[in-house]
Design a protein around this motif. Structure first.
Motif, PDB file in Angstrom:
ATOM      1  N   SER A 184       3.898 -11.179   1.063  1.00 38.36           N
ATOM      2  CA  SER A 184       2.641 -11.412   1.771  1.00 38.36           C
ATOM      3  C   SER A 184       2.728 -10.977   3.235  1.00 38.36           C
ATOM      4  O   SER A 184       3.820 -10.896   3.819  1.00 38.36           O
ATOM      5  CB  SER A 184       2.264 -12.889   1.688  1.00 38.36           C
ATOM      6  N   PRO A 185       1.581 -10.723   3.862  1.00 34.99           N
ATOM      7  CA  PRO A 185       1.564 -10.252   5.254  1.00 34.99           C
ATOM      8  C   PRO A 185       2.210 -11.203   6.250  1.00 34.99           C
ATOM      9  O   PRO A 185       2.679 -10.765   7.314  1.00 34.99           O
ATOM     10  CB  PRO A 185       0.059 -10.101   5.535  1.00 34.99           C
ATOM     11  N   GLU A 186       2.248 -12.518   5.934  1.00 33.64           N
ATOM     12  CA  GLU A 186       2.848 -13.476   6.877  1.00 33.64           C
ATOM     13  C   GLU A 186       4.300 -13.149   7.201  1.00 33.64           C
ATOM     14  O   GLU A 186       4.805 -13.522   8.264  1.00 33.64           O
ATOM     15  CB  GLU A 186       2.775 -14.900   6.298  1.00 33.64           C
ATOM     16  N   ILE A 187       4.974 -12.469   6.297  1.00 29.26           N
ATOM     17  CA  ILE A 187       6.391 -12.163   6.509  1.00 29.26           C
ATOM     18  C   ILE A 187       6.584 -11.281   7.746  1.00 29.26           C
ATOM     19  O   ILE A 187       7.640 -11.319   8.388  1.00 29.26           O
ATOM     20  CB  ILE A 187       6.987 -11.511   5.248  1.00 29.26           C
ATOM     21  N   ARG A 188       5.545 -10.540   8.127  1.00 31.46           N
ATOM     22  CA  ARG A 188       5.628  -9.713   9.339  1.00 31.46           C
ATOM     23  C   ARG A 188       5.878 -10.546  10.591  1.00 31.46           C
ATOM     24  O   ARG A 188       6.373 -10.028  11.603  1.00 31.46           O
ATOM     25  CB  ARG A 188       4.324  -8.927   9.543  1.00 31.46           C
ATOM     26  N   LEU A 189       5.517 -11.823  10.542  1.00 33.21           N
ATOM     27  CA  LEU A 189       5.640 -12.674  11.717  1.00 33.21           C
ATOM     28  C   LEU A 189       7.058 -13.184  11.944  1.00 33.21           C
ATOM     29  O   LEU A 189       7.338 -13.781  12.991  1.00 33.21           O
ATOM     30  CB  LEU A 189       4.677 -13.865  11.596  1.00 33.21           C
TER      31      LEU A 189
END
Length: 394
Positions: free
Chosen positions: A146-151
């Motif tokens: 998911s995109p949250e992993i970019r954080l």
């Protein structure tokens, strides 16, 4: 340098903030390994319940000084609100993170096994603490990328598969991750197999997920339990994902779907050839994946723990998925896929012994999913990666 504090006194917190215990073994073995690898670091443990703290302690090396344990319990209002919402929204976790943000800023880094912690970065962007992520599982579902992993500032990974998919969707970079193996295998490597039945029938593990769209439980579950209740050829372990029966309402943000939890008829508890476990410690410590001869499931990442020792597997397509060639269902190549459980009996009879093609598919997938290094344990590799990222002398 990754912070302003001196490199020989980095403060590293291992944060456990989930309601249940299924994430603990994924990072807890790293705690003692980091203490040994980087003795100058200040390693601490942060939990939100006594159950979590007790679960973490079982993985600590008693020969080392016990790390400091800190508690970030949610307040009673968030507990009340979450209960009123059927535990559909993780208000307890978010409340604990919000209320403890000042504590977290005193740490140089937090090591976590889930993405809710990115709330800290969304709520108050800051260089402190660095967020280090290890995913709790090595499955194929899209939510695992998911995109949250970019954080996250740094990501520890079990193997090439997870790395390749995360790189492909751009949630990690070539310079902010390290493959270290799978600490959960290490955590339970010395556990002896458990015999659950007083007969020698083949044991089937039915392990449905909790996702309200992807789980086979909502459409097929009761019929599957009925099937096993009314036959004498197989034993059944019913051990779903621990979250399936912990919430009154199951919600999927990804698929925008809600379902109400279903009850299990108590009559199954009286049957000697059926073992029902909706959330004990055995559901998360590989007891059942090791005790079973045949796996029956849908999208749970536990299938990858099961194929550590290749065995027959059957998958249930309860939601009409177009799964062929879809990376989110790669594990469905390990055995037959059923769209209708009318075929369950015949498939169970035909699936053993494991075919050469399925054995090869499982072996290839296991090697791609888990980087197994006989020279160093996963916890040692993870500890070294953390120390290097945080510029801690080793």
């Amino acid at each position: 340098m990754t912070s302003d504090s001196s490199s020989d006194s980095r403060r590293i917190g291992f944060l456990f903030n989930h309601d249940e215990l299924h994430q603990v073994a994924h990072i807890a073995p790293i705690i003692s390994a980091l203490q040994r690898q980087a003795p100058g670091a200040r390693v601490e443990v942060i939990t939100s319940s006594d159950r979590q703290a007790l679960a973490v302690r079982q993985f600590l090396d008693s020969a080392l000084p016990a790390p400091v344990f800190r508690s970030i319990r949610p307040n009673r209002w968030s507990r009340l609100a979450e209960n009123m919402l059927g535990k559909m929204v993780p208000l307890n976790r978010l409340s604990s993170l919000k209320r403890s943000s000042a504590l977290f800023r005193d740490f140089d880094a937090l090591v976590v096994p889930e993405t809710t912690t990115t709330f800290l970065r969304k709520n108050s962007p800051s260089e402190r603490p660095k967020l280090i992520f290890f995913p709790h599982g090595a499955g194929d579902r899209s939510i695992g990328f998911s995109p949250e992993i970019r954080l996250f500032d740094y990501v520890l990974l079990p193997g090439e598969k997870t790395r390749d998919r995360m790189l492909a969707v751009g949630v990690i970079r070539p310079d902010n991750h390290r493959i270290v193996g799978y600490p959960k295998f290490e955590a339970f490597a010395n556990r002896r197999p458990v015999k659950l039945f007083d007969n020698d029938r083949p044991v089937v593990l039915y392990n449905p997920h909790f996702d309200p769209l992807l789980s086979s439980w909502f459409r097929f579950g009761e019929s599957i339990l009925d099937y096993f209740a009314n036959q004498n050829d197989y034993n059944l372990i019913f051990a779903p994902h621990v979250m399936l029966f912990q919430r009154k309402i199951l919600a999927s943000v990804e698929h925008r779907l809600l379902r109400f939890r279903q009850r299990i008829d108590s009559r199954y508890d009286r049957l000697d050839h059926m073992h029902i476990d909706t959330g004990s410690a055995r559901s998360v410590d590989m007891t059942y994946t090791r005790a079973a001869d045949i796996y029956l499931g849908d999208v749970s990442s536990q299938i990858y723990e099961f194929i550590q020792n290749p065995r027959p597997a059957i998958f249930l397509n309860s939601h009409g998925a177009e799964w062929r060639g879809n990376a989110n269902y790669e594990h469905w190549t390990f055995g037959p896929v059923l769209d209708d459980i009318a075929d369950l009996g015949a498939t169970l009879d035909a699936v053993s012994p494991l075919s050469d093609s399925c054995r090869q598919a499982q072996a290839r997938a296991f090697a791609y999913s888990f980087d197994m290094d006989r020279r160093k344990s996963p916890s040692q590799r993870a500890a070294a990666a953390i120390a290097e990222f945080m510029d801690i002398p080793q």
